[in-house]
Design an enzyme around this catalytic site. Structure first.
Site, PDB file in Angstrom:
ATOM      1  N   HIS A 133       0.812  -1.221   0.000  1.00 20.16           N
ATOM      2  CA  HIS A 133       0.000   0.000   0.000  1.00 20.16           C
ATOM      3  C   HIS A 133       0.846   1.273   0.000  1.00 20.16           C
ATOM      4  O   HIS A 133       0.371   2.323  -0.412  1.00 20.16           O
ATOM      5  CB  HIS A 133      -0.948   0.017   1.194  1.00 20.16           C
ATOM      6  CG  HIS A 133      -2.167  -0.832   1.017  1.00 20.16           C
ATOM      7  ND1 HIS A 133      -3.298  -0.381   0.380  1.00 20.16           N
ATOM      8  CD2 HIS A 133      -2.428  -2.109   1.385  1.00 20.16           C
ATOM      9  CE1 HIS A 133      -4.215  -1.339   0.374  1.00 20.16           C
ATOM     10  NE2 HIS A 133      -3.701  -2.406   0.976  1.00 20.16           N
ATOM     11  N   ASP A 140      -7.591  -1.795  -1.347  1.00 21.50           N
ATOM     12  CA  ASP A 140      -8.562  -2.665  -0.686  1.00 21.50           C
ATOM     13  C   ASP A 140      -9.942  -2.167  -1.073  1.00 21.50           C
ATOM     14  O   ASP A 140     -10.251  -0.977  -0.884  1.00 21.50           O
ATOM     15  CB  ASP A 140      -8.399  -2.611   0.829  1.00 21.50           C
ATOM     16  CG  ASP A 140      -7.060  -3.157   1.301  1.00 21.50           C
ATOM     17  OD1 ASP A 140      -6.457  -3.956   0.564  1.00 21.50           O
ATOM     18  OD2 ASP A 140      -6.630  -2.783   2.411  1.00 21.50           O
ATOM     19  N   GLU A 203      -6.465 -12.587   0.850  1.00 21.53           N
ATOM     20  CA  GLU A 203      -7.422 -11.518   1.122  1.00 21.53           C
ATOM     21  C   GLU A 203      -8.319 -11.292  -0.091  1.00 21.53           C
ATOM     22  O   GLU A 203      -7.830 -10.876  -1.141  1.00 21.53           O
ATOM     23  CB  GLU A 203      -6.677 -10.218   1.472  1.00 21.53           C
ATOM     24  CG  GLU A 203      -5.787 -10.339   2.698  1.00 21.53           C
ATOM     25  CD  GLU A 203      -4.969  -9.085   2.951  1.00 21.53           C
ATOM     26  OE1 GLU A 203      -5.024  -8.154   2.115  1.00 21.53           O
ATOM     27  OE2 GLU A 203      -4.263  -9.044   3.967  1.00 21.53           O
ATOM     28  N   HIS A 206      -8.042  -7.412  -1.444  1.00 24.01           N
ATOM     29  CA  HIS A 206      -6.790  -6.711  -1.756  1.00 24.01           C
ATOM     30  C   HIS A 206      -6.321  -7.031  -3.171  1.00 24.01           C
ATOM     31  O   HIS A 206      -6.108  -8.189  -3.524  1.00 24.01           O
ATOM     32  CB  HIS A 206      -5.706  -7.125  -0.753  1.00 24.01           C
ATOM     33  CG  HIS A 206      -4.353  -6.514  -1.012  1.00 24.01           C
ATOM     34  ND1 HIS A 206      -3.770  -5.601  -0.163  1.00 24.01           N
ATOM     35  CD2 HIS A 206      -3.465  -6.684  -2.024  1.00 24.01           C
ATOM     36  CE1 HIS A 206      -2.595  -5.237  -0.633  1.00 24.01           C
ATOM     37  NE2 HIS A 206      -2.384  -5.891  -1.772  1.00 24.01           N
TER      38      HIS A 206
END
EC number: 3.4.13.22
Length: 236
Positions: A133, A140, A203, A206
């Protein structure tokens, strides 16, 4: 303890700037990490590299037949915020288990940190190993209906449990609404993949494009070992 295989991928920074996300995307508000007091300063979490924004717009166009849109949970994240959230997550997991984070046996602390780093990237200050990130190349997100209300995807973003694994409901069809959740996750995945993104292995929410994780996953899928990252850490 928190080593990730993708952090060994070389980075050839392309110099593309960060830009604010256009209003065409739903922003989930209030921003969850800002609400916790994460140290953003004057920096907005709703920034991404220009090329990543263009890819997001392609993904959103692919969702039009369903009447859905992308809802952004989090995008750009300074290293200080990554450190804040990793520490916060560790503290929460300790308290959920009835432990005082300041008085833990080493073995228990190690077990909890392993659980944290199963989902969270290490807040490394090494420019060769930036958290995804912090590059402005990771986002996300989830799906939202035409009114901007997030759809139920069978698990919350940042939830530290097996429900966060993208294929959880494919592997557990006995779960309530499993078919619905599995289908929604697959639709989100297909839109993002066709736009050029790769999804985090653990995830469902993500996705990244052009960072080390993206390059590593692309290498794994294509066998092309010459693919490297073009987005490194950005400091604002």
């Amino acid at each position: 303890m928190g080593d990730k295989p993708y952090t060994k991928i070389p980075i050839a920074e392309c110099g593309e700037p960060l830009a604010p996300l256009p209003s065409v995307f739903v922003r989930l508000a209030p921003h969850p990490y800002q609400s916790l007091g994460a140290p953003y300063g004057s920096v907005s979490p709703f920034y991404l590299r220009l090329g990543v924004i263009a890819a997001l717009e392609r993904a959103q166009a692919l969702l039009e037949p369903y009447g859905w849109q992308l809802a952004i949970f989090d995008a750009y994240r300074p290293i200080a915020v990554q450190q804040f959230m990793v520490t916060h997550t560790f503290t929460i997991l300790c308290r959920e288990r009835g432990y005082d984070p300041q008085q833990l046996e080493p073995a228990i602390a190690s077990e909890i940190w392993q659980q944290v780093y199963q989902f969270w990237a290490v807040p490394s200050s090494d420019p060769k190993e930036p958290p995804p990130h912090s590059t402005g190349a990771a986002v996300d997100l989830t799906l939202a209906d035409p009114a901007g209300h997030p759809l139920d995807m069978g698990g919350a973003i940042d939830e530290i449990s097996e429900r966060s694994f993208p294929d959880f409901y494919d592997r557990h069809p006995e779960q309530m609404n499993a078919a619905c959740f599995a289908q929604r996750r697959q639709i989100l995945y297909q839109a993002m993949i066709h736009a050029g993104f790769q999804r985090h292995p653990k995830e469902w929410w993500h996705f990244s494009l052009g960072d080390q994780l993206w390059a590593w996953q692309t290498q794994q899928k294509t066998g092309q070992r010459d693919i490297i990252a073009r987005y490194g850490r950005v400091d604002l």
